[in-house]
Scaffold this motif. Structure first.
Motif, PDB file in Angstrom:
ATOM      1  N   VAL A  58      -3.381  11.586  16.057  1.00 10.20           N
ATOM      2  CA  VAL A  58      -2.931  10.565  15.115  1.00 10.20           C
ATOM      3  C   VAL A  58      -1.535  10.147  15.555  1.00 10.20           C
ATOM      4  N   VAL A  59      -1.407   8.892  15.970  1.00 13.24           N
ATOM      5  CA  VAL A  59      -0.164   8.384  16.546  1.00 13.24           C
ATOM      6  C   VAL A  59       0.534   7.502  15.518  1.00 13.24           C
ATOM      7  N   SER A  60       1.814   7.774  15.272  1.00 10.81           N
ATOM      8  CA  SER A  60       2.585   7.008  14.296  1.00 10.81           C
ATOM      9  C   SER A  60       3.703   6.247  14.998  1.00 10.81           C
TER      10      SER A  60
ATOM     11  N   LEU B   8      -2.481  -4.137  23.537  1.00  9.40           N
ATOM     12  CA  LEU B   8      -3.318  -3.547  22.491  1.00  9.40           C
ATOM     13  C   LEU B   8      -2.463  -3.328  21.246  1.00  9.40           C
ATOM     14  N   ALA B   9      -2.793  -4.023  20.179  1.00 15.75           N
ATOM     15  CA  ALA B   9      -2.070  -3.862  18.914  1.00 15.75           C
ATOM     16  C   ALA B   9      -2.760  -2.807  18.064  1.00 15.75           C
ATOM     17  N   THR B  10      -2.001  -1.871  17.525  1.00 15.91           N
ATOM     18  CA  THR B  10      -2.546  -0.807  16.684  1.00 15.91           C
ATOM     19  C   THR B  10      -1.786  -0.765  15.364  1.00 15.91           C
ATOM     20  N   PRO B  11      -2.384  -0.188  14.322  1.00 22.39           N
ATOM     21  CA  PRO B  11      -1.641  -0.008  13.069  1.00 22.39           C
ATOM     22  C   PRO B  11      -0.480   0.967  13.270  1.00 22.39           C
ATOM     23  N   ASP B  12       0.410   1.024  12.294  1.00 26.14           N
ATOM     24  CA  ASP B  12       1.546   1.950  12.380  1.00 26.14           C
ATOM     25  C   ASP B  12       1.074   3.402  12.426  1.00 26.14           C
ATOM     26  N   ILE B  13      -0.061   3.687  11.804  1.00 23.03           N
ATOM     27  CA  ILE B  13      -0.699   5.003  11.916  1.00 23.03           C
ATOM     28  C   ILE B  13      -2.076   4.759  12.528  1.00 23.03           C
ATOM     29  N   ALA B  14      -2.284   5.257  13.747  1.00 22.35           N
ATOM     30  CA  ALA B  14      -3.501   4.937  14.488  1.00 22.35           C
ATOM     31  C   ALA B  14      -4.096   6.202  15.096  1.00 22.35           C
TER      32      ALA B  14
ATOM     33  N   ASP C 151      -7.332   2.845  10.197  1.00 20.76           N
ATOM     34  CA  ASP C 151      -7.735   2.727  11.596  1.00 20.76           C
ATOM     35  C   ASP C 151      -9.051   3.471  11.803  1.00 20.76           C
ATOM     36  N   GLU C 152      -9.747   3.115  12.891  1.00 24.82           N
ATOM     37  CA  GLU C 152     -11.041   3.724  13.203  1.00 24.82           C
ATOM     38  C   GLU C 152     -11.213   3.789  14.711  1.00 24.82           C
TER      39      GLU C 152
END
Length: 249
Positions: A112-114, A81-87, A198-199
Motif C-alpha cells: 500500500v503506497v501513500s 501513471l496517475a494513482t490515488p494518494d493511497i494506492a 484503489d483496486e
C-alpha cells in the motif's frame, strides 16, 4: 513508466532529475516528485540515453556475437501513471494446499503506497483492504477475505497480509492451465457505507509440484522441461518490434 530504454538512461522532468536506470530489457517505474509536473501544459520530459558497453557498469561487458543487439533508443511504451494518494502497488500470492487438495489457503501480500499528501483519516472513514478471488475462466467468486484495517503513513509504503481460503481449488498444469484472479481493493468505510479508493488484480495458479528421480512432477504427472529462445531482432525495426509483429510471432 518506461517499458524499454536501451541501455542506460536518465530521466528529467522540466529540468528536475527524477531517475536513472540500467538495462534495456527491463522496465522501470520512477516516482515523480510533487514539484516536477507543472500546471502549464508544456511540460518537458527528457530521456538521455547511452548504449556504450562497459566492463564496469553493463551486462554484457561487450557486444556478443549472435547475441541481443544493444540498440540505443526508446523502443517500448512510455507513459505517466496517475494513482490515488493511497494506492495498491505490488501484489504477491502464496498458497498452501491441504491433504487431498480439499482446500487452498492463500497468503496475499499487498503493498500500500501513500503519497506525500495522503489523507489517512477523513469523513469517509479509515482505510481498509480486502481481497477477493474469482475463477478466471468463469468469473465466479470463489473466496474473499474480511475487511483488514490498514494504517498507512504519508510518503511511505506498508505491506498488508491477507488470508483467503478456497474450497476444492482447480490445480494448474501445462495441459489444463486453470487460473484465478486475485483482486485487492482499498476502501474507506464509515458504518455500512464504502467508498472505493484503489483496486489492483493479479492472476494466480495453484500447483502441486514434486521432484523425484531427477524428474519434475506436476499434479503427479512427469513433466519434461522445455523452452525456446526468442530474440527481438528484425532487419527493419531492430528490437523495436510493433505489437502486431509480436502477436504474429
Amino acid at each position: 513508466v518506461l517499458y524499454g530504454v536501451n541501455y542506460q538512461s536518465e530521466v528529467t522532468i522540466n529540468g528536475i532529475f527524477v531517475g536513472r536506470h540500467t538495462g534495456g530489457y527491463t522496465s522501470q517505474v520512477i516516482p515523480v516528485p510533487g514539484n516536477a509536473l507543472q500546471a502549464d501544459p508544456k511540460n518537458v520530459i527528457t530521456v538521455s540515453i547511452d548504449n556504450t558497453l562497459s566492463p564496469r557498469t553493463t551486462v554484457p561487458l561487450r557486444q556478443q556475437v549472435g547475441g541481443w543487439k544493444t540498440y540505443a533508443g526508446i523502443f517500448r511504451d512510455v507513459y505517466l501513471l496517475a494513482t490515488p494518494d493511497i494506492a495498491i502497488g505490488e501484489i504477491s500470492v502464496g498458497h498452501e494446499l491441504t491433504p487431498g487438495n480439499k482446500s487452498a489457503k492463500l497468503t496475499i501480500a499487498a503493498e500500500v503506497v501513500s503519497g506525500p499528501d495522503a489523507v489517512i483519516a477523513d469523513s469517509a472513514g479509515p482505510p481498509y483492504i480486502i481481497a477477493e478471488v474469482v475463477d478466471r475462466l468463469t468469473g465466479e467468486p470463489v473466496g474473499a477475505s474480511g475487511f483488514v484495517k490498514i494504517a498507512p503513513e504519508p510518503n511511505r509504503t506498508i505491506r498488508a497480509t491477507i488470508s483467503v481460503t478456497i474450497p476444492a481449488p482447480k490445480l494448474w498444469s501445462p495441459d489444463v492451465p486453470d487460473l484465478y484472479t486475485v483482486r485487492c481493493r482499498v476502501v474507506r468505510r464509515a458504518g455500512d457505507v464504502e467508498r472505493p479508493v484503489d483496486e489492483h488484480s493479479v492472476d494466480a495458479g495453484f500447483r502441486e509440484l514434486d521432484w523425484k528421480s531427477g524428474m519434475l512432477y506436476v499434479k503427479g504427472t512427469a513433466t519434461p522441461l522445455k523452452g525456446i529462445l526468442w530474440q527481438e531482432q528484425h532487419d527493419m525495426y531492430g528490437s523495436a518490434l510493433p505489437y502486431e509483429m509480436m502477436e504474429k510471432d
